[in-house]
Write a protein that holds these residues in place. Structure first.
Motif, PDB file in Angstrom:
ATOM      1  N   CYS B 283       0.829  -1.189   0.000  1.00 59.09           N
ATOM      2  CA  CYS B 283       0.000   0.000   0.000  1.00 59.09           C
ATOM      3  C   CYS B 283       0.874   1.254   0.000  1.00 59.09           C
ATOM      4  O   CYS B 283       1.752   1.404   0.841  1.00 59.09           O
ATOM      5  N   ALA B 286       0.706   3.499   3.151  1.00 59.99           N
ATOM      6  CA  ALA B 286       1.102   2.928   4.450  1.00 59.99           C
ATOM      7  C   ALA B 286       1.969   3.879   5.280  1.00 59.99           C
ATOM      8  O   ALA B 286       1.793   3.985   6.506  1.00 59.99           O
ATOM      9  N   CYS B 289      -0.241   6.144   7.065  1.00 60.90           N
ATOM     10  CA  CYS B 289      -1.482   5.565   7.582  1.00 60.90           C
ATOM     11  C   CYS B 289      -1.388   5.271   9.073  1.00 60.90           C
ATOM     12  O   CYS B 289      -0.466   4.595   9.520  1.00 60.90           O
ATOM     13  N   ALA B 292      -1.367   1.378   9.793  1.00 61.99           N
ATOM     14  CA  ALA B 292      -0.492   0.498   9.012  1.00 61.99           C
ATOM     15  C   ALA B 292       0.152  -0.590   9.874  1.00 61.99           C
ATOM     16  O   ALA B 292       0.556  -0.340  11.012  1.00 61.99           O
ATOM     17  N   THR B 293       0.230  -1.779   9.315  1.00 60.92           N
ATOM     18  CA  THR B 293       0.938  -2.889   9.966  1.00 60.92           C
ATOM     19  C   THR B 293       1.957  -3.419   8.959  1.00 60.92           C
ATOM     20  O   THR B 293       1.991  -2.975   7.813  1.00 60.92           O
ATOM     21  N   CYS B 296       0.945  -4.502   5.419  1.00 63.18           N
ATOM     22  CA  CYS B 296       0.578  -3.528   4.396  1.00 63.18           C
ATOM     23  C   CYS B 296       1.660  -3.343   3.340  1.00 63.18           C
ATOM     24  O   CYS B 296       1.393  -2.886   2.240  1.00 63.18           O
ATOM     25  N   THR B 297       2.895  -3.636   3.701  1.00 63.91           N
ATOM     26  CA  THR B 297       3.979  -3.347   2.765  1.00 63.91           C
ATOM     27  C   THR B 297       4.654  -4.615   2.245  1.00 63.91           C
ATOM     28  O   THR B 297       5.754  -4.571   1.724  1.00 63.91           O
ATOM     29  N   CYS B 314      -7.366  -2.354   1.067  1.00 62.69           N
ATOM     30  CA  CYS B 314      -6.780  -2.125   2.376  1.00 62.69           C
ATOM     31  C   CYS B 314      -6.746  -3.456   3.115  1.00 62.69           C
ATOM     32  O   CYS B 314      -7.723  -4.215   3.068  1.00 62.69           O
ATOM     33  N   THR B 315      -5.640  -3.708   3.818  1.00 62.10           N
ATOM     34  CA  THR B 315      -5.511  -4.996   4.520  1.00 62.10           C
ATOM     35  C   THR B 315      -6.590  -5.177   5.582  1.00 62.10           C
ATOM     36  O   THR B 315      -6.949  -6.294   5.920  1.00 62.10           O
TER      37      THR B 315
END
Ligand SMILES: Nc1ncnc2c1ncn2[C@@H]1O[C@H](COP(=O)(O)OP(=O)(O)O)[C@@H](O)[C@H]1O
Ligand SMILES: Nc1ncnc2c1ncn2[C@@H]1O[C@H](COP(=O)(O)OP(=O)(O)O)[C@@H](O)[C@H]1O
Ligand SMILES: [Mg+2]
Ligand SMILES: [Mg+2]
Lengths: 322, 325
Positions: B283, B286, B289, B292-293, B296-297, B314-315
């Motif tokens: 994302c 991210a 965000c 974000a976790t 996400c990347t 989105c996750t």
């Protein structure tokens, strides 16, 4: 205030009166050509030489009449007591000078008593205050994004903690999330430093989120003035203000059609005899074209329309700041 | 709604090579627009809105993916068929002044597409058509012989619209057509565009960064962030149930013209916009965000349908709905 050009005289500001209290923010809202920038430039006395002329009225700063102040007196006032920022941050930034040096330069000019060390320290503080790490002070303006440049400009304008900040569409060119950051920062600085602000904008949203009081400007005149609450929740409004509200799509209500104001701004080289909004006004009567509108008022909320349901008020002619 | 969309993109891509690397201006965009419908495209500057519009009508070549016009491969159209298509797809720009030839009068500007596409057999019918077009867009007949610089922004935009309408298009890319206009004039132009759509069943790709405008004019809205679609939904649904954290951030950043406490600006999002040069997987939002976790990347986040026609990349929603890659 008028512009005397070779082919015509432009009547840009026609009898504008308002005041801004200490620590208060006043929004000037109106469409392109309404005269908002001209009002600010008149206060700063930065009108184009020989072309832009203040033809009447008074500008009072902290009770002192500065309308006739000479250039050297104005130099002291600018930056130190009154600062101005513009839509394009590059109007105020030097492209070939490090941003830290630009802040220090302002301090040097207006706070000569400060030592080099104090100036450096103050510069770092100012940068941190606007959310830019002090390490970045050796960078040049082009190394910063548009939002950061505008924050630097605001920092420079506030470096000497002026009484009054004139901000001319400071966020108009910015993206909405970046605008939100800059507005939040301006709100914070205003609280912290107690600076009075005149915020020029064409955006009702910006006014609602940042201003204590608002003046609606049309054709170089104030057509309505009051608190932000008066403007958004007041009982009565000028037909022009109503027209502006009808023109913006409402985020909370689904409407099929917008209700724009018909017609165009009047020719600024002709001074209207009566109400300057009359030829676009759906409620205009013959008398509106002949005679200047009345000032109607309720609890400080003024509407310059003879058909306002507010009672008639005495018209005040003074322009006052602080 | 009819069965086939008027225009459709599938995994459309447009990359630019820049000194710093490959810039993914439009990166895997799939959308469809039906006749008489408006798809609004919102996002902040540089997210690829204009590039998308231009690639869709072949003002720019695509790097990958497809554009289908009434189900046919539009990108493969050659000379003669492409010329036909020039009548069907049009574009209106933000700065009408820059897109109008300053040395031509209003009627000459409107006449140009009529001549190029040989729409009017003779001078008389041409004059008649010009008068009709001016009337349709609300330009007074007396303005026929004026030049663009003599007119205000709203009227210039009306000329741009008349010029686009001259060829009776089915699809118009409206690239920020009201962004440079004052609100009262903006409202006049928005009303005009909506009336024209009603009368002629034109489909619009309506590009803007103004969320209140896009909400007003669109049937469906796509939110873009750095070249990608992060969320797409019917207009009302998007504003009622924004799902992507970027959409949420965008909505809460709009200063609402109201002094009521519930409308006060809150949750200002941090961080700056960047550009999608050699983007890493995952994302692109991210970095800014709040939710974000690490998930996400790691890999590309597909669009997921979380409600009828409501797609989100989105996750947070990945396990909840149906995937569309
Ligand atoms: N230097 C100038 N010479 C002549 N006319 C000017 C000049 N600057 C501004 N004006 C005119 O003065 C009027 C008010 O302009 P301005 O103060 O810039 O309005 P606003 O800031 O509300 O858009 C407009 O009609 C504008 O065209
Ligand atoms: N001709 C070009 N060459 C290189 N980069 C470009 C070109 N046109 C656009 N870009 C880049 O592509 C991205 C998307 O641009 P654009 O479509 O204009 O965005 P938007 O219309 O959303 O503001 C931006 O990063 C922009 O700098
Ligand atoms: Mg201005
Ligand atoms: Mg664009």
């Amino acid at each position: 205030m008028e512009y005397r050009t070779d082919d015509a005289t432009v009547y840009a500001v026609n009898g504008v009166s308002f005041n801004v209290g200490k620590g208060e923010s006043l929004g000037l809202i109106g469409e392109t050509g309404a005269g908002k920038t001209s009002i600010a430039l008149s206060i700063m006395r930065l009108l184009p030489d020989r072309i832009g002329v203040i033809t009447g009225g008074k500008i009072l700063l902290d009770g002192t009449d500065i309308t006739a102040a000479g250039e050297s007196a104005m130099c002291d006032i600018r930056g130190e007591k009154v600062s101005m920022i513009f839509q394009d941050p590059m109007t105020s930034l030097n492209p070939v000078m490090e941003v830290g040096d630009q802040i220090e330069e302002v301090l040097l000019l207006h706070r000569p008593e400060m030592t080099v060390e104090q100036r450096r320290k103050k510069t770092d503080e100012i940068l941190e205050m606007i959310g830019i790490p002090a390490e970045r002070k050796h960078e040049y303006p082009h190394q910063f994004s548009g939002g950061m440049k505008q924050r630097i400009v605001i920092a420079i304008a506030l470096a000497c903690e002026p009484m009054l900040l004139l901000a001319d569409e400071p966020t108009t060119a910015l993206d909405v999330t970046i605008q939100a950051q800059v507005l939040e920062m301006m709100n914070g600085l205003k609280e912290k430093l107690g600076t009075s602000i005149v915020l020029i904008t064409h955006d009702f949203g910006v006014v609602a989120q940042t201003c204590d009081r608002v003046a609606v400007i049309y054709a170089g005149e104030v057509v309505e003035i009051g608190t932000a609450y008066d403007l958004f929740e007041g009982e009565d409004h000028h037909p022009y203000t109503q027209g502006l509200f009808g023109s913006i799509p409402n985020m909370n209500v689904d409407e099929e059609r917008l209700h724009p104001i018909e017609g165009l701004m009047p020719d600024p080289t002709i001074l209207a005899k009566g109400c300057s909004f009359a030829d676009r006004c759906p409620y205009a009567q013959e008398v509106c074209f002949r005679e200047k509108p009345h000032c109607r008022e309720k609890n400080g909320h003024r509407v310059f329309c003879r058909f306002s349901k507010y009672p008639e008020a005495d018209r005040e002619e003074d322009v006052e700041y602080e | 709604m009819s069965e086939t969309p008027l225009i459709e993109t599938r995994h459309l891509k447009k990359f630019f090579s820049t000194p710093k690397g490959l810039l993914h201006a439009v990166d895997d965009i799939s959308l469809s627009i039906f006749p008489g419908q408006t798809l609004g495209v919102v996002g902040e500057s540089g997210c690829g809105k204009s590039t998308l519009g231009r690639v869709m009508i072949r003002l720019l070549p695509a790097t990958g993916g497809e554009v289908l016009y009434r189900g046919e491969n539009f990108l493969a159209y050659n000379g003669r068929r492409m010329k036909e298509m020039r009548k069907k797809v049009q574009i209106i720009f933000q700065d009408p002044y820059a897109s109008l030839n300053p040395r031509m009068t209003v009627s000459e500007i409107i006449a140009e597409p009529l001549k190029v596409c040989r729409i009017c057999p003779d001078k008389e019918s041409m004059q008649k058509k010009i008068r009709e077009l001016m009337d349709t867009v609300g330009l007074a007949p007396r303005l026929a012989n004026t030049y663009p610089h003599e007119l205000d922004g709203g009227r210039r935009q009306r000329i741009g619209i008349a010029r686009a309408l001259a060829v009776s298009p089915e699809f118009i890319v409206c690239d920020e057509p009201v962004s440079a206009l004052d609100v009262s004039i903006q409202a006049q132009i928005l009303n005009l565009l909506m009336d024209l759509q009603d009368s002629y069943k034109i489909a619009y790709l309506f590009i803007t960064h103004d969320l209140s405008v896009v909400r007003h004019i669109s049937d469906e809205i796509m939110v873009m962030y750095l070249g990608q679609c992060v969320e797409k939904a019917p207009s009302q649904e998007l504003f009622r149930n924004p799902a992507h954290p970027y959409t949420e951030a965008l909505l809460s950043a709009i200063p609402i013209p109201s002094v009521r406490p519930e409308d006060k600006m809150k949750n200002v999002i941090r961080g700056e916009l960047s550009s999608p040069i050699n983007p890493k997987p995952g994302c692109r939002f991210a970095a800014r965000c709040p939710y974000a976790t690490s998930a996400c990347t790691q890999q590309a986040i597909p669009l997921t349908e979380i409600a009828p026609n409501h797609m989100v990349a989105c996750t947070k929603y990945q396990d909840k709905g149906e995937h569309h890659g």
